[in-house]
Design an enzyme around this catalytic site. Structure first.
Site, PDB file in Angstrom:
ATOM      1  N   LYS A 194       3.163   4.940  11.432  1.00 46.18           N
ATOM      2  CA  LYS A 194       2.801   3.730  10.702  1.00 46.18           C
ATOM      3  C   LYS A 194       1.411   3.310  11.167  1.00 46.18           C
ATOM      4  O   LYS A 194       0.887   3.879  12.126  1.00 46.18           O
ATOM      5  CB  LYS A 194       3.796   2.606  10.976  1.00 46.18           C
ATOM      6  N   ARG A 195       0.808   2.320  10.507  1.00 48.65           N
ATOM      7  CA  ARG A 195      -0.468   1.817  10.984  1.00 48.65           C
ATOM      8  C   ARG A 195      -0.335   1.348  12.436  1.00 48.65           C
ATOM      9  O   ARG A 195       0.733   0.887  12.865  1.00 48.65           O
ATOM     10  CB  ARG A 195      -0.938   0.655  10.094  1.00 48.65           C
ATOM     11  N   LYS A 197       3.392  -3.993  15.933  1.00 47.86           N
ATOM     12  CA  LYS A 197       4.301  -2.867  15.686  1.00 47.86           C
ATOM     13  C   LYS A 197       4.730  -2.188  17.002  1.00 47.86           C
ATOM     14  O   LYS A 197       5.643  -1.384  17.029  1.00 47.86           O
ATOM     15  CB  LYS A 197       3.656  -1.850  14.752  1.00 47.86           C
ATOM     16  N   HIS A 225       3.106 -11.104   1.843  1.00 45.35           N
ATOM     17  CA  HIS A 225       3.385  -9.916   2.647  1.00 45.35           C
ATOM     18  C   HIS A 225       3.262 -10.125   4.145  1.00 45.35           C
ATOM     19  O   HIS A 225       3.457  -9.190   4.909  1.00 45.35           O
ATOM     20  CB  HIS A 225       2.432  -8.783   2.271  1.00 45.35           C
ATOM     21  N   THR A 255       8.803  -0.344   5.423  1.00 45.18           N
ATOM     22  CA  THR A 255       9.399   0.547   4.427  1.00 45.18           C
ATOM     23  C   THR A 255       9.634   1.935   5.011  1.00 45.18           C
ATOM     24  O   THR A 255      10.456   2.682   4.496  1.00 45.18           O
ATOM     25  CB  THR A 255       8.529   0.672   3.154  1.00 45.18           C
ATOM     26  N   LYS A 277      12.608   4.799   4.382  1.00 47.59           N
ATOM     27  CA  LYS A 277      12.374   6.206   4.082  1.00 47.59           C
ATOM     28  C   LYS A 277      13.045   7.097   5.133  1.00 47.59           C
ATOM     29  O   LYS A 277      13.612   8.144   4.820  1.00 47.59           O
ATOM     30  CB  LYS A 277      10.862   6.484   4.012  1.00 47.59           C
TER      31      LYS A 277
HETATM   32  C1  LIG Z   1       5.772   4.042   4.065  1.00 46.25           C
HETATM   33  C2  LIG Z   1       4.400   4.221   4.526  1.00 46.25           C
HETATM   34  C3  LIG Z   1       3.801   3.237   5.329  1.00 46.25           C
HETATM   35  C4  LIG Z   1       4.517   1.983   5.768  1.00 46.25           C
HETATM   36  O1  LIG Z   1       5.148   2.204   7.004  1.00 46.25           O
HETATM   37  P1  LIG Z   1       5.753   0.980   7.867  1.00 46.25           P
HETATM   38  O2  LIG Z   1       6.405   1.657   9.014  1.00 46.25           O
HETATM   39  O3  LIG Z   1       6.737   0.290   6.995  1.00 46.25           O
HETATM   40  O4  LIG Z   1       4.619   0.130   8.253  1.00 46.25           O
HETATM   41  C5  LIG Z   1       2.501   3.428   5.745  1.00 46.25           C
HETATM   42  N1  LIG Z   1       1.819   4.548   5.409  1.00 46.25           N
HETATM   43  C6  LIG Z   1       2.367   5.519   4.649  1.00 46.25           C
HETATM   44  C7  LIG Z   1       1.573   6.730   4.319  1.00 46.25           C
HETATM   45  C8  LIG Z   1       3.669   5.391   4.180  1.00 46.25           C
HETATM   46  O5  LIG Z   1       4.196   6.347   3.406  1.00 46.25           O
END
Ligand SMILES: *Cc1c(COP(=O)(O)O)cnc(C)c1O
Length: 809
Positions: free
Chosen positions: A546-547, A552, A358, A654, A658
């Site tokens: 996101k985190r 990022k 990952h 991800t 979404k």
């Molecule tokens: C999809 C998702 C992530 C991942 O987000 P990235 O932008 O791909 O890092 C993190 N936290 C939650 C709650 C998510 O639904």
């Protein structure tokens, strides 16, 4: 395909729900609090789900076990009602009873079982395995507390206990009969009989009871109801110190219990600073050993001791390196407890196990000091040592640089156990999570493994549950979609492609805009409630959730906002597209830089939102405590999806998928799965900026990147923003941002924020200008949804099934 519905009709549901209220709480539905209504309904649906599950499994079918230390499930009630095909029926029933299903669903706490992307991926995979009709089980840990609940005080992230189990977890059922013993520490004793046959046992040390809790996993269409098994650590013997208790020393009396229970007390962050915690290593061994003991027990019951054919019936998948001990533990059980020969046991392990990588960040690659490792798992370590010895001995000398290759690929080196190498050597398959990521593994971090065994490597681009993140999260848009193309897309996300027929349908695009507006209003109410910021829904919603992590580059986004702010103040003719910038996400508790970026965002929000000169142009909101539940409100409302990591750093991402599904247009770098999004939607339906991976690598390698050069050649705009970090402009709320300033200007901007700045703000200007042509924008947004079928985790799981697990639906 679908089984009989769990409720015949609304009246049947109502009757059963009322009865359940009486049976569980001795109360009428009308007298139950909203939380009680939730608990009774969830308990009822959980029970029904388990019943539906009976009979969905065939004897002899191949089983997949997905080992992951994290499953970021999100709330389950609404999702399971959808998957069971009774959502609308139940909503109607509850309404008839004078309640609201939406209000009831909002009572559900987010299970604190994951950090972010990696854990959410595991949860999407459970959903898709059940939907694809395979026997796919999750194996993980039941943490008593989640990571933390994030609150913002004075702009700063403050971590509060996430006691997600406070009101119970109606979905789980404790399975005492499945309890197994896991042994830590002690010493290994060699035994020998008269014939010279010898064997080993692990004596002394600490025995822990691993108790399983099962959560039903309901697939859409209910072809299968699988389960997620979560392990909890409990004391083996009550080893209770009665003397200490009688002397009034209760802490001492209970120490034995609390030391053991600590193993499953808390979820660790997956980034920065938390390596080397002994408790983490114990978590890893506990869920690996307990899971494997159970799997082999089940197999033996079904097939007898036919261990040679284990891989025909069982696939064990390891999500990242946290379950890396699966290989040696499987060998240990086979050799020590089932009398299988060492070489055969290794062959069986390799055939059965597969591994997903990952991350490409060297600092994130898991390593443990040999001494710590051996002290906790002395017998397991012997297997690792022997496999490592044989690996070295049989290493081919056919490459000129074989010495270097051996050094890079051996399990043990420099006093450390290298968990990625351990995972690979005990697996038959290694995969990355996007096309770019897999090629970086093959050419970079894992290149020597790739040279040795190229056939082991394959790509499995991540996916997400389109049912949760589109159908469930965005009902207004989903209704519009189903009205146009039917509901087949819930089953087969590729059917979304049929939406391309509506790209020039003015009426449809109009409706789409209305649905988006409803989603924006829903989010605006949530933002107001949680952060106090008033958002104007006629503004563009520009989202980065996101985190928090340096790579990022939330910092780059902040720089853009400050630059827009400065331009508005400096130039009365500058008229940017009015935009609301929405952030959400947690930073690991010990990750100081990331936490400072959160404080910076809140300070910028404080300045911007309180300046009437810019208020009709820009707003900034930080939504606290990002979780799956809030994500489901944020993604549908987004119009711009910020995916701006330094090229070559984000394995896949991800949220990019979404958000695209929910008709947001990506503003991003050529990184992770953004590359594949761009290919699918075409360059005109995505905005790409910044350096490419090769350019980033070349720039780093050249040694000729200097942050001060960037600053000096763009004094007016970039320089001004950098200065603001330390000149008091943003200090009102809680002081300046010297450490961020130093990170950029003294540590020389490791993430190339300054380098990509101009390209980024220009891309944003162009994208928001394009927003003015509403028809063209909506067409492009719809095209993003239409092409998102590829990013359903159903597709990803079908690829795992055919290429890695060798299993048919
Ligand atoms: C999809 C998702 C992530 C991942 O987000 P990235 O932008 O791909 O890092 C993190 N936290 C939650 C709650 C998510 O639904």
């Amino acid at each position: 395909m679908a089984q009989e519905k769990i409720f015949k009709d609304t009246a049947d549901f109502e009757k059963q729900y009322r009865e359940a209220c009486m049976a569980d709480l001795s109360k009428k539905f009308e007298d139950c609090t909203q939380l009680e209504r939730y608990q009774v309904l969830a308990t009822l649906i959980a029970k029904k789900s388990r019943n539906v599950g009976i009979g969905t499994h065939q004897k002899g079918e191949k089983k997949v076990y997905y080992f992951s230390l994290e499953f970021l499930l999100g709330p389950l009630l609404d999702n399971y009602l959808l998957n069971l095909g009774v959502h609308d029926l139940v909503a109607k029933g509850v309404e008839d009873m004078g309640g609201s299903l939406e209000t009831i669903c909002r009572q559900e706490a987010d299970p604190g079982l994951g950090n972010g992307g990696l854990g959410r991926l595991a949860a999407c995979f459970l959903d898709s395995m059940a939907h694809e009709g395979i026997a796919g089980y999750g194996n993980g840990m039941r943490y008593h507390y989640g990571l933390f609940r994030q609150v913002i005080e004075g702009g700063r992230q403050v971590e509060k206990t996430d006691n997600w189990l406070e009101n119970g977890f109606p979905w789980e059922s404790r399975r005492d009969s499945g309890t197994v013993i896991v042994q830590f520490g002690g010493r290994v004793v060699r035994h020998e009989d008269e014939t010279g046959r010898y064997w080993f046992t692990q004596e002394g040390g600490e025995k822990v009871r691993a108790v399983p809790y099962d959560v039903p996993i309901v697939g859409y269409g209910t072809k299968k109801v699988n389960h997620l098994r979560l392990w909890s650590a409990e004391p083996y013997e009550e080893n209770f110190d009665l003397d200490a208790f009688n002397a009034g020393d209760y802490a001492k009396a209970n120490k034995f219990r609390s030391d053991v229970e600590a193993i499953s007390t808390i979820l660790y962050p997956n980034d920065s600073g938390e390596h080397g915690k002994i408790l983490r290593l114990k978590q890893e061994y506990l869920f690996v050993s307990a899971g494997l003991q159970t799997i082999l027990g089940t197999y033996e019951r079904d097939f007898g001791p036919d261990w040679e054919h284990l891989a025909d019936h069982v696939a064990i998948h390891t999500n990242d390196t946290h379950p890396a001990m699966c290989g040696p533990e499987l060998m240990r059980i086979l050799v020590d407890e089932r009398g299988v020969d060492f070489d055969l046991a290794f062959k069986i392990a390799k055939q059965t196990i597969s591994y997903t990588n990952h991350t490409v960040m060297p600092e994130a690659l898991e390593k443990w000091p040999i001494d710590t490792f051996r002290a906790l798992m002395p017998r397991l370590y012997m297997f690792i040592e022997e496999i490592d010895r044989r690996y070295r001995e049989s290493f081919p000398h056919t490459f000129d640089d074989w010495g270097e290759m051996l050094k890079n690929t051996a399990i043990l080196w420099d006093g450390q156990v290298r968990m990625a190498n351990l995972s690979i050597i005990f697996s038959h398959s290694v995969n990355g999570v996007s096309a770019l990521h897999t090629s970086i593994l093959e050419e970079g971090v894992l290149k020597d493994f790739y040279r040795l065994n190229p056939e082991m490597f394959n790509n499995k681009t991540n996916g997400v549950s389109h049912r949760r993140f589109l159908a469930e999260a965005n009902p207004s848009y989903a209704r519009l979609i189903s009205g146009a193309i039917g509901t087949g897309w819930l089953d087969d996300a590729f059917e979304l492609e049929k939406l391309t027929a509506y790209e020039d349908d003015a009426g449809f695009l109009d409706e789409m805009e209305k649905a988006k507006l409803a989603d924006k209003q829903r989010l605006a109410a949530y933002v107001k409630e949680t952060s106090g910021v008033d958002l104007d829904c006629s503004m563009v919603f520009d989202v980065q959730v996101k985190r928090f992590h340096a790579y990022k580059r939330q910092l780059l986004n902040v720089f853009k906002i400050l630059d827009i702010y400065n331009r508005i103040l400096a130039d009365p003719h500058f008229d940017p597209r009015p935009t609301a910038f929405i952030f959400s996400g947690k930073a690991a508790q010990s990750y100081t830089f990331a936490k400072e970026v959160i404080r910076l965002i809140n300070s910028v929000a404080d300045v911007v939102n309180n300046d009437p000169r810019v208020n009709d142009k820009i707003k900034v909101a930080f939504v606290p405590n990002f979780a799956v539940s809030s994500a489901q409100l944020i993604y549908p409302a987004a119009e711009i999806s910020e995916q701006i990591s330094t090229a070559g750093t984000e394995a896949s991402g991800t949220s990019n998928m979404k958000l695209m599904m929910n008709a947001a247009i990506t503003l991003g770098t050529y990184d992770g799965a953004n590359v594949e999004i761009a290919k699918l939607v075409g360059d005109e339906n995505i905005k790409i900026f910044g350096l490419r991976t090769e350019e980033v690598e070349a720039l780093h390698a050249s040694g000729r990147y200097f942050a001060w050069d960037q600053y000096n050649t763009d004094r007016e705009r970039l320089g001004r923003v950098v200065d603001m970090l330390s000149d008091g402009s943003l200090a009102r709320l809680s002081g300046n941002f010297e450490s961020i300033h130093d990170y950029l200007m003294v540590s020389n901007d490791p993430d190339l924020v300054l380098r990509d700045f101009r390209s980024y703000v220009n891309a944003w200007d162009e994208l928001t200008t394009a927003y003015g042509d509403r028809a063209a924008w909506n067409k492009s947004a719809l095209h993003n949804t239409a092409k998102a079928g590829y990013f359903s985790s159903d597709r990803t799981i079908r690829e795992y099934m055919s290429d890695i697990w060798h299993i048919e639906a």
